[in-house]
Each structure stands twice: as C-alpha cells, then as structure tokens.
Enzyme design. Structure first.
Site, PDB file in Angstrom:
ATOM      1  N   CYS A  46      -0.553   2.921  -9.295  1.00 41.08           N
ATOM      2  CA  CYS A  46      -0.908   1.985  -8.012  1.00 41.08           C
ATOM      3  C   CYS A  46      -2.123   1.638  -8.046  1.00 41.08           C
ATOM      4  CB  CYS A  46      -0.482   2.909  -6.732  1.00 41.08           C
ATOM      5  SG  CYS A  46       1.107   3.098  -6.313  1.00 41.08           S
ATOM      6  N   ASP A 138       5.531 -22.155   5.613  1.00 43.44           N
ATOM      7  CA  ASP A 138       6.620 -22.073   6.771  1.00 43.44           C
ATOM      8  C   ASP A 138       7.005 -20.655   6.941  1.00 43.44           C
ATOM      9  OD1 ASP A 138       7.994 -21.484   4.478  1.00 43.44           O
ATOM     10  OD2 ASP A 138       9.377 -23.123   4.432  1.00 43.44           O
TER      11      ASP A 138
HETATM   12  C1  BEZ Z   1       1.965   6.001  -9.676  1.00 45.71           C
HETATM   13  O1  BEZ Z   1       1.700   4.981  -8.770  1.00 45.71           O
HETATM   14  O2  BEZ Z   1       1.431   6.315 -10.677  1.00 45.71           O
HETATM   15  C2  BEZ Z   1       3.338   6.534  -9.141  1.00 45.71           C
HETATM   16  C3  BEZ Z   1       3.497   6.737  -7.940  1.00 45.71           C
HETATM   17  C4  BEZ Z   1       4.997   7.170  -7.698  1.00 45.71           C
HETATM   18  C5  BEZ Z   1       5.830   7.552  -8.611  1.00 45.71           C
HETATM   19  C6  BEZ Z   1       5.546   7.235  -9.694  1.00 45.71           C
HETATM   20  C7  BEZ Z   1       4.286   6.881 -10.356  1.00 45.71           C
END
Ligand code: BEZ
Length: 221
Positions: A46, A138
C-alpha cells in the site's frame, strides 16, 4: 449482494477524511474522480502504491481527475501514514496531494463490495481489497477494477485507461489492445461506413480478415 456496476450512479456518501468530513459528489464537483482502496495503513505494498499515486498527482490533475484513497483505519492513522508515504517517495516536506477516507467501520467497504475475504486483520475482520473506481462528471461509474491485497496496481495503466475513457466519452471510437494516446483507434461497430466517412476526416482503413467481414476499422484522430 453489495457492490456497484458500470453505469450506476456512484453513492453520494459522507465520510471522514484527512481533509475533514466530505460529501463525495460535492468533493468531485464537475471533475472526473478516481477512488482507490487499500487494505491497511502502514503496510508495504500500500505504501508503494500511495507513493506512486502521489508522484503522479500532476498527471491526474492535468486530466481533470480528482484523486481520493480509502483504507480501513482512522484519520489519525492516515495522517501518520501519509508522512511515511511522502518520505518513502522522497518528498518528505510535501503533504500527500489527495485525501484518504477513514473507513474504520468498513461502511463503504461493505456498501461498495470492496472486502477481500482472504485478508483478515488481527480481530478476524476482512481487510479491503485493492479496488479502483473511476467516476465520470455525471457521477456514474465508468470503470472498476478489483485486485487482491497481495497484488499491487499499476498507476500508469490507470492513467492510460482514463485517457481511453475520456476519449471514448467524446468520440464514437474504441481503443484497441495496448493503445496509447496518439495511436490509431477503432471505429465503433454500430457506426456505418457512411457515418464513419463524415466523422473521421483522416480516413478509415479496414483490415481484411478471412471471414470477409469489415469490422476491423481504424482511424487516426
Ligand atoms: C500490503 O500492503 O503490503 C499488504 C496489505 C495487506 C495484505 C497483504 C499485503
């Protein structure tokens, strides 16, 4: 079953975010929007995704697309994590250029069908998958993709897709495999040859195929 389909009006939800409480449609205004969800704050994949999205902020803005992220943690966690993200992308002195929605009760994750049953937090509750929703001016859903938590997305591909969505919203064309802006596009099947001749002054070329059917029609815009 919760979720949202192409063409549906995107819910005008209210949520707490890193820029305060928002009403989604007001946040979008007349812009396009991209909402991307993340499984959890302070997680590795992430963090790479958010850093990449932050680095591409100008390219989304150039296309008139407002960005917003979502994760199932609190605003306070999001603020702390945002600092890590910007440091990771070597821009520690800049703020994250888009807000993050705090969906710690998973209200939106449930409503929009974003939960990943294979990824469970310490309390046994599912985390959010990596969803992307592109919303048109929209307020209707133009594109959705859904990756599991273990596979990071490609944000250059999201820009390419937005270029196609914005082009095909304006012209009676479709973009072929691996299309990039400037490449030839394809005339929509429901456009007659006569209409195509007037719509596409640069001409239409048709690729011959064994069936003899004339459906592979290209034009250069
Ligand atoms: C990640 O962002 O590395 C991650 C988050 C949850 C599960 C697996 C990977």
């Amino acid at each position: 079953m919760p979720g949202i389909l192409l063409g549906d009006k995107f819910p005008d939800f209210e949520a707490d975010t890193t820029i305060g409480r928002i009403k989604f449609h007001k946040f979008l205004g007349d812009s396009w929007g991209i909402l991307f969800s993340h499984p959890k704050d302070f997680t590795p994949v992430c963090t790479t995704e958010l850093a990449c999205a932050a680095g591409l902020g100008d390219k989304f803005a150039k296309r008139g697309v407002k960005m917003i992220a979502l994760s199932v943690d609190s605003v306070e966690d999001h603020r702390g994590w945002s600092k890590d993200v910007m440091a990771f992308s070597s821009q520690a002195s800049s703020p994250l250029p888009f807000p993050i929605i705090a969906d710690d009760k998973r209200v939106l994750a449930n409503q929009l069908g974003m939960l990943d049953p294979d990824e469970i937090d310490g309390d046994g509750i599912p985390l959010t998958a990596r969803c992307v929703f592109v919303i048109g001016p929209d307020k209707r859903l133009k594109l959705s993709i859904l990756y599991p938590a273990t596979t990071g997305r490609n944000f250059d591909e999201l820009l390419r897709v937005i270029d196609s969505l914005q082009l095909t919203a304006q012209k009676k064309v479709a973009t072929p495999v691996d299309w990039k802006p400037g490449d030839k596009v394809m005339v929509l099947p429901n456009v007659s040859d006569a209409e195509a001749a007037t719509l596409f002054p640069n001409g239409v070329t048709t690729k011959e195929v064994p069936s003899g059917k004339k459906y592979l029609r290209y034009t250069q815009l």
